[in-house]
Write a protein that holds these residues in place. Structure first.
Motif, PDB file in Angstrom:
ATOM      1  N   GLY A   1      -7.024  41.886   6.509  1.00  0.00           N
ATOM      2  CA  GLY A   1      -7.809  41.006   7.373  1.00  0.00           C
ATOM      3  C   GLY A   1      -7.421  41.321   8.806  1.00  0.00           C
ATOM      4  N   CYS A   2      -8.019  40.616   9.760  1.00  0.00           N
ATOM      5  CA  CYS A   2      -7.688  40.909  11.162  1.00  0.00           C
ATOM      6  C   CYS A   2      -6.197  40.713  11.409  1.00  0.00           C
ATOM      7  CB  CYS A   2      -8.507  40.020  12.083  1.00  0.00           C
ATOM      8  SG  CYS A   2     -10.288  40.372  11.964  1.00  0.00           S
ATOM      9  N   GLN A   3      -5.633  39.642  10.849  1.00  0.00           N
ATOM     10  CA  GLN A   3      -4.192  39.387  11.041  1.00  0.00           C
ATOM     11  C   GLN A   3      -3.350  40.511  10.443  1.00  0.00           C
ATOM     12  OE1 GLN A   3      -3.489  39.362   7.237  1.00  0.00           O
ATOM     13  NE2 GLN A   3      -5.291  38.205   7.903  1.00  0.00           N
TER      14      GLN A   3
ATOM     15  N   GLY B   1      -7.036  33.815  18.008  1.00  0.00           N
ATOM     16  CA  GLY B   1      -5.700  33.216  17.963  1.00  0.00           C
ATOM     17  C   GLY B   1      -4.611  34.154  17.472  1.00  0.00           C
ATOM     18  N   HIS B   2      -4.984  35.253  16.834  1.00  0.00           N
ATOM     19  CA  HIS B   2      -3.977  36.113  16.205  1.00  0.00           C
ATOM     20  C   HIS B   2      -2.940  36.621  17.206  1.00  0.00           C
ATOM     21  CE1 HIS B   2      -6.257  35.690  12.675  1.00  0.00           C
ATOM     22  NE2 HIS B   2      -6.733  36.922  12.480  1.00  0.00           N
ATOM     23  N   GLY B   3      -3.433  37.047  18.400  1.00  0.00           N
ATOM     24  CA  GLY B   3      -2.517  37.591  19.404  1.00  0.00           C
ATOM     25  C   GLY B   3      -1.520  36.534  19.885  1.00  0.00           C
TER      26      GLY B   3
ATOM     27  N   GLY C   1      -3.558  35.869   6.123  1.00  0.00           N
ATOM     28  CA  GLY C   1      -4.662  35.029   6.578  1.00  0.00           C
ATOM     29  C   GLY C   1      -4.943  33.929   5.577  1.00  0.00           C
ATOM     30  N   ASP C   2      -5.816  33.015   5.962  1.00  0.00           N
ATOM     31  CA  ASP C   2      -6.239  31.990   5.006  1.00  0.00           C
ATOM     32  C   ASP C   2      -6.919  32.658   3.819  1.00  0.00           C
ATOM     33  OD1 ASP C   2      -7.836  32.457   7.385  1.00  0.00           O
ATOM     34  OD2 ASP C   2      -9.382  31.180   6.504  1.00  0.00           O
ATOM     35  N   GLY C   3      -7.620  33.768   4.084  1.00  0.00           N
ATOM     36  CA  GLY C   3      -8.245  34.507   2.982  1.00  0.00           C
ATOM     37  C   GLY C   3      -7.199  34.978   1.987  1.00  0.00           C
ATOM     38  N   GLY C   4      -6.113  35.540   2.488  1.00  0.00           N
ATOM     39  CA  GLY C   4      -5.048  36.047   1.614  1.00  0.00           C
ATOM     40  C   GLY C   4      -4.404  34.959   0.780  1.00  0.00           C
TER      41      GLY C   4
ATOM     42  N   PHE D   1     -12.965  34.108   6.800  1.00  0.00           N
ATOM     43  CA  PHE D   1     -12.620  35.526   6.751  1.00  0.00           C
ATOM     44  C   PHE D   1     -13.139  36.148   8.043  1.00  0.00           C
ATOM     45  CE2 PHE D   1     -13.080  36.165   1.800  1.00  0.00           C
ATOM     46  CZ  PHE D   1     -12.187  35.132   1.586  1.00  0.00           C
ATOM     47  N   GLY D   2     -12.229  36.472   8.968  1.00  0.00           N
ATOM     48  CA  GLY D   2     -12.681  37.100  10.199  1.00  0.00           C
ATOM     49  C   GLY D   2     -13.172  38.506   9.941  1.00  0.00           C
ATOM     50  N   MET D   3     -12.342  39.281   9.301  1.00  0.00           N
ATOM     51  CA  MET D   3     -12.616  40.710   9.227  1.00  0.00           C
ATOM     52  C   MET D   3     -13.926  41.057   8.541  1.00  0.00           C
ATOM     53  SD  MET D   3     -10.152  43.782   8.010  1.00  0.00           S
ATOM     54  CE  MET D   3      -9.429  44.104   9.616  1.00  0.00           C
TER      55      MET D   3
HETATM   56  C1  LIG Z   1      -9.558  43.308  -3.063  1.00  0.00           C
HETATM   57  C2  LIG Z   1     -10.256  43.156  -1.783  1.00  0.00           C
HETATM   58  N1  LIG Z   1     -11.333  42.357  -1.705  1.00  0.00           N
HETATM   59  C3  LIG Z   1     -11.973  42.203  -0.544  1.00  0.00           C
HETATM   60  C4  LIG Z   1     -11.546  42.846   0.556  1.00  0.00           C
HETATM   61  C5  LIG Z   1     -12.316  42.693   1.846  1.00  0.00           C
HETATM   62  N2  LIG Z   1     -11.615  41.876   2.812  1.00  0.00           N
HETATM   63  C6  LIG Z   1     -10.996  42.412   3.875  1.00  0.00           C
HETATM   64  S1  LIG Z   1     -10.304  41.276   4.850  1.00  0.00           S
HETATM   65  C7  LIG Z   1     -10.874  40.027   3.878  1.00  0.00           C
HETATM   66  C8  LIG Z   1     -10.680  38.576   4.225  1.00  0.00           C
HETATM   67  C9  LIG Z   1      -9.774  38.376   5.341  1.00  0.00           C
HETATM   68  O1  LIG Z   1      -9.759  37.037   5.700  1.00  0.00           O
HETATM   69  P1  LIG Z   1      -8.417  36.379   6.167  1.00  0.00           P
HETATM   70  O2  LIG Z   1      -7.350  36.672   5.170  1.00  0.00           O
HETATM   71  O3  LIG Z   1      -8.671  34.952   6.450  1.00  0.00           O
HETATM   72  O4  LIG Z   1      -8.033  37.210   7.476  1.00  0.00           O
HETATM   73  P2  LIG Z   1      -8.698  37.200   8.929  1.00  0.00           P
HETATM   74  O5  LIG Z   1      -9.599  38.395   8.985  1.00  0.00           O
HETATM   75  O6  LIG Z   1      -9.432  35.940   9.063  1.00  0.00           O
HETATM   76  O7  LIG Z   1      -7.540  37.333   9.810  1.00  0.00           O
HETATM   77  C10 LIG Z   1     -11.575  40.512   2.814  1.00  0.00           C
HETATM   78  C11 LIG Z   1     -12.198  39.665   1.802  1.00  0.00           C
HETATM   79  C12 LIG Z   1     -10.427  43.688   0.450  1.00  0.00           C
HETATM   80  N3  LIG Z   1      -9.941  44.348   1.478  1.00  0.00           N
HETATM   81  N4  LIG Z   1      -9.813  43.804  -0.716  1.00  0.00           N
END
Ligand SMILES: Cc1ncc(C[n+]2csc(CCOP(=O)(O)OP(=O)(O)O)c2C)c(N)n1
Ligand code: SF4
Ligand SMILES: [Mg+2]
Lengths: 450, 387
Positions: free
Chosen positions: A53-55, A24-26, A95-98, A126-128
């Motif tokens: 992350g991927c985004q 979905g990012h694109g 991202g949701d992770g962020g 977390f995609g990446m």
């Molecule tokens: C401090 C730190 N912890 C862990 C990571 C590893 N890491 C890279 S991307 C990511 C999660 C990304 O998930 P999201 O924000 O949902 O992005 P998506 O890949 O889904 O677009 C993590 C934990 C990092 N880069 N830095």
């Protein structure tokens, strides 16, 4: 600096996206591009701050400024950027992770209403890093780290920022036809605008959960999270508000030296260490500072080091002072030449000073501590008996004033001037009066002994 | 004319006089007074000072501000440096001009919040992943708190990297007397602005001509790409080993190859001295007093006050070892610091290598270390001299 619409036919560069097929990012980035085209902004006045992350790869595909920092911190960098140049258009890709690891920044930027357009690329994992669960993974969601289904309630991002003062919160999907228009609308507003954009991670969340585009809507209904504009609130934008509040102070002089011209004389020929040991609220530190300035007014060098507990309104308060005719190198006090003891709390912390006193030292105190065993010359002053008004409140100044008179380190007039110099009207007057009273007390002993 | 002033005020004034216009910090003893000064003073000069939600946000805001053209400052103590850690790496990677004041307190953990310490010397050098160099200055007087702050801002512009001002609770919060004429005002250079080249010829992350790292603020005359990932000269992510190697070597060399522009130390050498005292920061004041007392008592002694902890002033150190004549040199080195020997390791490293290279017998190196929250005293130096 808005250029005519259609001046830029695209804000994308020639690079192609790196995302997995169907990701979905694109889609979201394409809608961002359309929004930028619609707004027709000068790319130099736009910055895309991307998370990790991927985004977070997304900033590389645009002709605007780009800032790619650390995981979860994009909103905090964006805040620093906006505060420095409040008229920049600042877009955050996160991202949701962020939003999980950087939750504190999300909350506080909403609370402050920083003028950012925050696009949450919410793919529920977390995609990446390989499809681990995130703060938005639905209950029961299968991820690499929730193999039996997620047990943690998903965070309602919109409700969270809405409850905390965000100017705008919206929820939708990467497939929504009006997404570009919503992004453009959010960017036009000078407010913290967060778009919770649900989408598919075709590498992980989709295969792990047999998830599909259709299920986005079903899941939203099941979770009872609203779609569309969830919140709108008119508040002043933070970066502009900070600047406006600061402007009220502009022009006032900043920290400038306050040199002290000596115009009293001192006959002190060596370093003299003077310790005042009392309690919090006993004006020990402010007195010590005034004594230091009085020493400078008398052509001496002075140093002051304070000791007090972190809970400043209770317990001891001790100030070590050094007066010297030459520059003071070592500022610690191991053996005081004079100890002014004011209170029980001061006494409790004065063990090492008392132990170091010799027959050459002086101890100035009140009858309460008359019984203290010490080889020092002991001067017990009973201001209560002498009928000195407010002897409790002014004890530090009364005892120090008497000590100065006895020791002749520098003239009392210097202390008077330091009081006038450093303190405001009524406080200075009260202190000057106390100093006068300290002089009134019965004659000091000629050669006191313990 | 003299002034009765604490280190915090001197640092704040140094920052304002350096053109600092952005501060973000989070309250922590004993660094808080600088936050308060900047909150009060920066609005007057058109700058912005913010209490951030935590130390991570504080340094993030500073990095964002610096890349948007701000002259950024932050201040904390050991626990906050721990939270800065990852972003110190970002500031190194992104070549961000940034000044970080570390008002050291006694560690580890919460340790002694209102107790002096010097335990962050190795910590700031190795505070982030990768092992890349930073710059750290250590004032040993309130007047130096002012001038070293200016110097820190200048070095941050010159090398575009985080520059630490390493001080401690006692230096920062205690009142001292300063001869106003003794304040030195080293120049603080303006940020090197990028030339008005056409957009496609603009290289935001050029590595070659070290002297003129051109800078364009975000929002300025060129498109800027900033990233903490391995990148090429245009700021695009790269996996090309040649480009990555070149970038990472640049981050190291720009400091190590120019150490002689950065490092400094003050030596006070005496003919016939067989002992050399080495110290820095607040402890260097006890050293100066001990030197005075020893010489008054007729004992020869030399001293070296280290002013840049990173890079280690190696030439200054070896010069002090040789003494005034370079024939005899000193036989014994005493390193004094409020930690377990953080800087002594560096002294040992430099001396042992020097001894090996010049085929000398290694000198005796002893440490005076104190971690009870009290200052090292002049008597401790004198005892070491007689031992
Ligand atoms: C401090 C730190 N912890 C862990 C990571 C590893 N890491 C890279 S991307 C990511 C999660 C990304 O998930 P999201 O924000 O949902 O992005 P998506 O890949 O889904 O677009 C993590 C934990 C990092 N880069 N830095
Ligand atoms: S791993 Fe998921 S989020 Fe990353 S590019 Fe592939 S589909 Fe998109
Ligand atoms: Mg995700």
């Amino acid at each position: 600096m808005t250029l005519p619409n259609s001046f830029f036919t695209t804000y994308r560069n020639e690079r192609s996206y790196p995302f997995c097929p169907g990701c979905g990012h694109g889609l979201i980035l394409n809608q961002l591009n359309r929004a930028l085209i619609e707004l027709g902004l000068d790319p130099k006045r736009v910055v895309i701050v991307s998370d990790i992350g991927c985004q977070g790869l997304g900033d590389q595909y645009f002709i605007t400024n780009a800032f790619h920092g650390l995981h979860g911190r994009s909103i905090a960098y964006a805040t620093g950027i906006k505060l420095t140049d409040p008229d920049l258009k600042v877009i955050v890709l996160i991202g949701d992770g962020g939003t999980g690891i950087g939750g504190a920044h999300l909350l506080n930027a909403a609370r402050r209403n920083v003028g950012l357009t925050v696009l949450v690329f919410n793919n529920f994992n977390f995609g990446m890093t390989g499809g681990e669960h995130s703060v938005t993974t639905p209950l029961g969601g299968i991820t690499a780290t929730t193999r039996d289904g997620n047990l943690e309630r998903p965070l309602d991002l919109c409700a969270t920022v809405a409850a905390n003062g965000a100017g705008f919160a919206w929820r939708g999907t990467a497939f929504d036809r009006d997404l570009a228009a919503v992004i453009a609308d959010a960017m036009r507003r000078e407010c913290f605008a967060m778009l919770d954009i649900w989408e598919l991670c075709t590498a992980y969340y989709v295969p792990n959960n047999e998830f599909s585009r259709k299920m986005l809507e079903e899941m939203r209904v099941a979770l009872e999270m609203r779609a569309g504009t969830v919140h709108r609130e008119a508040r002043s934008e933070y970066a502009h508000a900070v600047r406006a509040a600061g402007a009220e102070h502009s022009g006032q002089p900043a920290l400038a030296p306050k040199p002290i011209a000596p115009h009293f004389a001192s006959t002190l020929a060596r370093e003299f260490r003077f310790v005042i040991a009392g309690s919090a609220g006993g004006k020990v530190r402010s007195l010590a500072r005034t004594l230091g300035e009085a020493a400078l007014l008398s052509g001496l060098w002075a140093a002051q080091q304070d000791d007090y507990p972190v809970t400043v309104q209770t317990g001891h308060s001790i100030s070590e002072l050094i007066f010297s005719p030459r520059e003071i190198l070592f500022t610690g006090v191991i053996r005081p030449d004079a100890l002014v003891l004011l209170s029980e709390e001061g006494l409790r912390m004065s063990g090492r000073y008392l132990a170091a006193l010799t027959g050459e030292s002086w101890l100035f105190t009140t009858p309460a501590f008359a019984a203290l065993e010490t080889p020092a010359r002991k001067v017990i002053l009973d201001f209560d008996a002498a009928g000195v008004g407010d002897s409790k409140k002014q004890l530090a100044l009364l005892l120090a004033g008497a000590a100065l008179r006895q020791l002749g380190l520098f003239p009392l007039e210097a202390l008077e001037e330091a009081i006038r110099r450093g303190q405001r009207g009524p406080i200075a007057e009260a202190n000057l009066e106390a100093l006068r009273q300290s002089v009134l007390i019965a004659d000091l002993p000629a050669n006191p002994r313990s | 004319m003299r002034e009765f002033i604490d280190g915090a005020t001197a640092v704040a004034r140094g920052a304002l006089d350096s053109g600092c216009d952005f501060f973000a910090g989070y309250p922590i003893s004993p660094a808080t007074p600088l936050l308060l000064h900047m909150i009060r003073e920066l609005p007057k000069t058109g700058g912005v000072a913010i209490q951030a939600e935590d130390e991570i946000a504080a340094i993030c805001m500073c990095i964002g501000a610096a890349m948007t053209g701000g002259r950024a400052l932050t201040a904390t103590s050991g626990p906050g440096i721990s939270l800065y850690s990852e972003n110190i790496g970002l500031a190194i990677m992104g070549e961000v001009p940034l000044v970080i004041v570390d008002v050291q307190r006694l560690g580890p953990a919460t340790g002694g919040a209102t107790t002096p310490g010097q335990g962050d010397v190795q910590f700031v050098r190795w505070s982030t992943s990768g092992g890349y160099p930073i710059i750290a200055l250590a004032p040993s007087s309130v007047a130096e708190c002012y001038s070293f702050t200016r110097r820190a801002f200048d070095l941050a512009e010159r090398f575009r990297c985080p520059v630490f001002l390493l001080t401690d609770k006692e230096m920062f919060l205690s009142m001292s007397t300063v001869e106003v004429a003794a304040y030195e005002s080293p120049p603080v250079r303006a940020r090197a602005a990028a030339a008005a080249t056409p957009e496609d010829a603009f290289i935001p992350h050029g590595l070659a001509p070290m002297d003129a790292l051109p800078f364009t603020p975000i929002g300025g005359s060129h498109i800027v790409r900033f990233t903490g990932s391995s990148h090429d000269e245009y700021g695009f992510l790269t996996k090309n080993p040649v480009a990555i190697g070149r970038l990472n070597e640049h981050l190291r060399c720009k400091i190590e190859d120019h150490a002689d522009e950065i490092d400094f130390a003050r030596s006070d050498l005496q003919e016939d001295a067989s002992t050399l005292f080495i110290s820095y920061g607040i402890t260097a004041r006890a050293m100066a007093e001990a030197v005075l007392q020893a010489r008054t008592a007729g004992r020869a002694v030399s001293s070296l006050t280290v002013q840049s902890l990173w890079p280690v002033p190696e030439a200054g150190l070896i010069g002090a070892l040789c003494g005034l004549t370079c024939a005899e040199g000193v036989e014994r080195v005493v390193v004094a610091e409020l930690n377990h020997g953080d800087f002594r390791r560096e002294v040992e490293r430099v001396i042992y290598r020097w001894a090996a290279e010049t085929r000398r017998r290694p000198l005796q190196i002893v440490g005076i270390h104190r971690v009870d929250g009290e200052l090292i005293t002049p008597s401790q130096f004198l005892e070491a001299l007689l031992a």
